[in-house]
Design a protein around this motif. Structure first.
Motif, PDB file in Angstrom:
ATOM      1  N   SER A   1       0.844  -1.186   0.000  1.00  0.00           N
ATOM      2  CA  SER A   1       0.000   0.000   0.000  1.00  0.00           C
ATOM      3  C   SER A   1       0.882   1.239   0.000  1.00  0.00           C
ATOM      4  N   ILE A   2       0.348   2.289  -0.564  1.00  0.00           N
ATOM      5  CA  ILE A   2       1.083   3.549  -0.603  1.00  0.00           C
ATOM      6  C   ILE A   2       0.262   4.623   0.085  1.00  0.00           C
ATOM      7  N   ILE A   3       0.877   5.302   1.022  1.00  0.00           N
ATOM      8  CA  ILE A   3       0.243   6.453   1.649  1.00  0.00           C
ATOM      9  C   ILE A   3       1.052   7.657   1.223  1.00  0.00           C
ATOM     10  N   ALA A   4       0.440   8.611   0.568  1.00  0.00           N
ATOM     11  CA  ALA A   4       1.221   9.748   0.078  1.00  0.00           C
ATOM     12  C   ALA A   4       0.427  11.036   0.152  1.00  0.00           C
ATOM     13  N   SER A   5       1.162  12.114   0.196  1.00  0.00           N
ATOM     14  CA  SER A   5       0.512  13.419   0.224  1.00  0.00           C
ATOM     15  C   SER A   5       1.424  14.437  -0.440  1.00  0.00           C
ATOM     16  N   THR A   6       0.836  15.504  -0.920  1.00  0.00           N
ATOM     17  CA  THR A   6       1.695  16.565  -1.458  1.00  0.00           C
ATOM     18  C   THR A   6       2.088  17.507  -0.334  1.00  0.00           C
ATOM     19  N   TYR A   7       3.283  18.022  -0.461  1.00  0.00           N
ATOM     20  CA  TYR A   7       3.626  19.141   0.405  1.00  0.00           C
ATOM     21  C   TYR A   7       3.660  20.374  -0.481  1.00  0.00           C
ATOM     22  N   LYS A   8       3.476  21.503   0.145  1.00  0.00           N
ATOM     23  CA  LYS A   8       3.443  22.728  -0.647  1.00  0.00           C
ATOM     24  C   LYS A   8       4.726  23.498  -0.493  1.00  0.00           C
ATOM     25  N   ASP A   9       4.954  24.325  -1.426  1.00  0.00           N
ATOM     26  CA  ASP A   9       6.132  25.158  -1.402  1.00  0.00           C
ATOM     27  C   ASP A   9       5.656  26.536  -1.835  1.00  0.00           C
ATOM     28  N   LYS A  10       5.608  27.431  -0.916  1.00  0.00           N
ATOM     29  CA  LYS A  10       5.062  28.763  -1.231  1.00  0.00           C
ATOM     30  C   LYS A  10       3.644  28.649  -1.799  1.00  0.00           C
ATOM     31  N   ASP A  11       2.819  27.892  -1.098  1.00  0.00           N
ATOM     32  CA  ASP A  11       1.405  27.763  -1.474  1.00  0.00           C
ATOM     33  C   ASP A  11       1.147  27.043  -2.793  1.00  0.00           C
ATOM     34  N   ARG A  12       2.189  26.558  -3.403  1.00  0.00           N
ATOM     35  CA  ARG A  12       1.969  25.817  -4.637  1.00  0.00           C
ATOM     36  C   ARG A  12       2.259  24.335  -4.358  1.00  0.00           C
ATOM     37  N   PRO A  13       1.370  23.418  -4.763  1.00  0.00           N
ATOM     38  CA  PRO A  13       1.688  22.005  -4.547  1.00  0.00           C
ATOM     39  C   PRO A  13       3.026  21.715  -5.199  1.00  0.00           C
ATOM     40  N   ALA A  14       3.916  21.129  -4.444  1.00  0.00           N
ATOM     41  CA  ALA A  14       5.259  20.972  -4.981  1.00  0.00           C
ATOM     42  C   ALA A  14       5.560  19.507  -5.223  1.00  0.00           C
ATOM     43  N   GLY A  15       6.080  18.857  -4.227  1.00  0.00           N
ATOM     44  CA  GLY A  15       6.469  17.465  -4.391  1.00  0.00           C
ATOM     45  C   GLY A  15       5.575  16.558  -3.578  1.00  0.00           C
ATOM     46  N   ILE A  16       6.030  15.340  -3.439  1.00  0.00           N
ATOM     47  CA  ILE A  16       5.224  14.316  -2.784  1.00  0.00           C
ATOM     48  C   ILE A  16       6.048  13.665  -1.692  1.00  0.00           C
ATOM     49  N   VAL A  17       5.365  13.342  -0.612  1.00  0.00           N
ATOM     50  CA  VAL A  17       6.047  12.638   0.464  1.00  0.00           C
ATOM     51  C   VAL A  17       5.137  11.489   0.889  1.00  0.00           C
ATOM     52  N   GLY A  18       5.717  10.383   1.287  1.00  0.00           N
ATOM     53  CA  GLY A  18       4.847   9.259   1.627  1.00  0.00           C
ATOM     54  C   GLY A  18       5.572   8.063   2.193  1.00  0.00           C
ATOM     55  N   VAL A  19       4.803   7.009   2.345  1.00  0.00           N
ATOM     56  CA  VAL A  19       5.324   5.763   2.882  1.00  0.00           C
ATOM     57  C   VAL A  19       4.791   4.612   2.028  1.00  0.00           C
ATOM     58  N   ILE A  20       5.649   3.660   1.750  1.00  0.00           N
ATOM     59  CA  ILE A  20       5.218   2.441   1.070  1.00  0.00           C
ATOM     60  C   ILE A  20       5.428   1.275   2.021  1.00  0.00           C
ATOM     61  N   GLY A  21       4.392   0.498   2.236  1.00  0.00           N
ATOM     62  CA  GLY A  21       4.524  -0.641   3.138  1.00  0.00           C
ATOM     63  C   GLY A  21       3.582  -1.744   2.704  1.00  0.00           C
ATOM     64  N   PRO A  22       3.580  -2.838   3.449  1.00  0.00           N
ATOM     65  CA  PRO A  22       2.676  -3.929   3.109  1.00  0.00           C
ATOM     66  C   PRO A  22       1.234  -3.500   3.345  1.00  0.00           C
ATOM     67  N   LYS A  23       0.306  -4.130   2.670  1.00  0.00           N
ATOM     68  CA  LYS A  23      -1.109  -3.797   2.870  1.00  0.00           C
ATOM     69  C   LYS A  23      -1.477  -3.902   4.347  1.00  0.00           C
ATOM     70  N   ARG A  24      -0.877  -4.895   4.961  1.00  0.00           N
ATOM     71  CA  ARG A  24      -1.103  -5.126   6.374  1.00  0.00           C
ATOM     72  C   ARG A  24      -0.317  -4.093   7.185  1.00  0.00           C
ATOM     73  N   MET A  25      -0.820  -2.896   7.248  1.00  0.00           N
ATOM     74  CA  MET A  25      -0.096  -1.880   8.027  1.00  0.00           C
ATOM     75  C   MET A  25      -1.064  -1.122   8.921  1.00  0.00           C
ATOM     76  N   ASP A  26      -0.521  -0.452   9.883  1.00  0.00           N
ATOM     77  CA  ASP A  26      -1.346   0.343  10.782  1.00  0.00           C
ATOM     78  C   ASP A  26      -1.695   1.662  10.083  1.00  0.00           C
ATOM     79  N   TYR A  27      -2.778   1.611   9.319  1.00  0.00           N
ATOM     80  CA  TYR A  27      -3.097   2.755   8.460  1.00  0.00           C
ATOM     81  C   TYR A  27      -3.251   4.043   9.240  1.00  0.00           C
ATOM     82  N   LYS A  28      -3.871   3.938  10.396  1.00  0.00           N
ATOM     83  CA  LYS A  28      -4.106   5.169  11.148  1.00  0.00           C
ATOM     84  C   LYS A  28      -2.780   5.850  11.478  1.00  0.00           C
ATOM     85  N   ALA A  29      -1.863   5.045  12.006  1.00  0.00           N
ATOM     86  CA  ALA A  29      -0.574   5.618  12.398  1.00  0.00           C
ATOM     87  C   ALA A  29       0.169   6.162  11.188  1.00  0.00           C
TER      88      ALA A  29
END
Lengths: 344, 344
Positions: free
Chosen positions: B294-322
């Motif tokens: 599974s991939i959990i990802a989000s954009t971070y902004k840079d001067k109010d403009r969506p810039a790059g992406i940051v995230g985590v890749i792990g097994p489907k069996r993961m603590d999604y909330k955390a």
DNA sequence: TATTAGCACTCTATGGAGAGGAGTGCTAAA
DNA sequence: TTTAGCACTCCTCTCCATAGAGTGCTAATA
């Protein structure tokens, strides 16, 4: 020293084991390598080789497998005789880096990829530490707010940029004067010399008031900070296709080892002390997690000075002749490239 | 929609499976999660959940395992309610990047390392493509022979240096004039705009003689070439410690996927189209080799403009909330940092 | 003396049989 | 609607027997 016949048997066992990681039996050796002796004779010879430590049996009724000492014997002969020239590597490298100009890191990265592709193992390169490079020019450019962009150019094509805080509120004019001063003072010296010099001068002037020169020195010092070597390692996925890596533990160890780039630099610096291709076989490696692997590495030169390291990491069971040739060719090629001054 | 009791059972199965990758039986659920029903009742509910596609049995007489749909149901509830704030992440990041000034790549690299450490999975970050950054300043410095060092500074702290060939034998004075011209002409525009503009102007002027301006434009064009996003992925060795990766094939697939950085960028660009944390579960991923992840990802902004992406890749069996909390915190933190203008 | 054929022996790898166990689905009773 | 009971399924583990590969040793041979 081994007599010729014994040596041929050792050679046959290693050769066979490299092709196929199964213990090698006496019958197989006689047939495959057309020996004019019966399996029984070969068995005797193999027993001798085992006594001498060149071969070992995984268990009583299995064939033989080379030991580290066996590989070592084999490799010594290659190194003293057979290092060739790998045409494909040079062609591939030419193709990949033809558009790179003075981008040493880019070239090294492509070199690791190429080494990995051609060897099917891990390609490896370390960029030169900055210590030995000669400063050619330093530029200070006002950025925004209280930030200054510093551009450092060296004779060896090692470049670095860094943004640092302008703690003294220097004006553009100040910066320009400082840059002039620094260039006049330090151009032609190596980074190492400059760093030493800086430490000395800053210590001496400690009690002086904030002259422009002191600020310049501090600025310069900050810029040279953390100016380290890069490590490039490529090809983990291709190495996993080898039958040698059926054991998860081995994969873990390996991936841990190559993630620790700092350790990797230390290891390779230690290995590659002298000129020419160096070969580290299995447990000869000080990092015990890598005792299943061999490292073939060599230094490349940059303006006649040993600079960084290039090499291949693979299982002990590898075609040493081919890989040694590959690494040697890569090192020579890189030296040539960098001597001419960058990419192409 | 599921009634509350059914939902609780689904929740219990997922929770249990995340802690321990064994199929979950009805008896275990009643005991561990103190249900006031007998295993038989739970069995009926689980059979219902299986009919609806939220759970499945690896084989007839095994317990149940969540399906992608099951995880999805679970995750939707988290996203709409429970995204928190991960204190540890912020502390750790503060500590790591406090000496970094305007070094976005460095910050992102530390961010992936931190995400990996705290999640025990793969940390991931993509630096902003240059397209949207605004040019602040371009510097041309004569290097040696026929080479020019170009330093590009943007408002967003994305910096690049490059060495290019000086094909027109420009003098230091020429360079200075050209830099002035380029700065006057292009400062304040985004890289994308500049690139388009350059292509247009160069096309128009094609038949003119080599004016200084044309040379300037060509130089600029060459400098902006190959100015791409970086991908940072860290933590392969920690993910290998999970019991989910006992299968070598999975490891191979994964390591191949993350080595192909280009593919990775395309994938993530596709995933993260809207704001906020995005979750891709297993086979929802267009890359089929990653259907166990599974991939959990989000954009971070840079001067109010969506810039790059940051995230985590792990097994489907993961603590999604955390993990969702972790990634969301990281994205917000990075946005804050970059808004303020770099490291610290 | 060096080589070889023959043979007993050792160890591994493979596959089948059987026991044990976990968990289910269904039925009938509460 | 819930639950107890029970038959049934399927996996997993262990044990055992067998086949096969390869050795070391001994005695015969050139």
């Amino acid at each position: 020293m081994l007599d010729e016949r014994t040596e041929r048997v050792l050679w046959a066992v290693i050769q066979s084991y490299i092709e196929n990681p199964d213990p090698v039996g006496s019958r197989y050796v006689t047939k495959k390598y057309a020996f004019s002796y019966s399996p029984a004779t070969i068995r005797n010879i193999m027993a001798d080789l085992e006594d001498m430590g060149y071969l070992k049996q995984p268990h009583t009724s299995a064939g033989r497998v080379p030991t580290d000492k066996g590989y070592r014997y084999f490799v010594e002969h290659i190194i003293s005789r057979d290092i060739g020239y790998d045409e494909r590597l040079v062609e591939e490298l030419e193709r990949r880096i033809k558009n790179m100009v003075e981008d040493m890191d880019g070239v090294l990265n492509e070199a690791t990829k190429t080494l990995s592709t051609l060897s099917h193992f891990l390609g490896l390169a370390i960029s030169p530490g900055p210590e030995g490079s000669t400063l050619r020019r330093i530029e200070l450019v006002p950025y925004k707010d209280d930030r200054i962009a510093v551009l450092i150019l060296t004779d060896e094509g090692v470049i670095k940029h860094k943004i640092i805080k302008n703690e003294f509120s220097l004006t553009a004019n100040d910066l320009s004067s400082i840059a002039k001063y620094l260039n006049r003072e330090f151009t032609g010296y190596t980074i190492k010399e400059i760093r030493n010099q800086l430490v000395k001068e800053l210590a001496e002037d400690k009690n002086l008031c904030d002259t422009l020169i002191e600020r310049a020195l501090k600025l310069c010092h900050e810029s040279l900070d953390e100016y380290g070597a890069n490590v490039f390692i490529t090809g983990l996925s291709s190495i996993l296709d080898l039958p040698d890596f059926t054991d998860i533990e081995k994969i873990k160890e390996l991936s841990k080892a190559i993630e620790d780039k700092h350790k990797m630099i230390k290891l390779l610096d230690r290995i590659v002390q002298t000129e020419g291709v160096q070969v580290v076989i299995g447990s000869e490696n000080p990092i015990k997690e890598m005792s299943a692997m061999s490292i073939i590495a060599s230094t490349y030169k940059d303006k006649d000075r040993p600079a960084g390291i290039v090499g291949v990491i693979g299982p002990k069971r590898m075609d040493y002749k081919a890989v040694i040739t590959l690494v040697d060719t890569a090192a020579r090629y890189l030296s040539k490239i960098f001597e001419e001054g960058g990419g192409k």
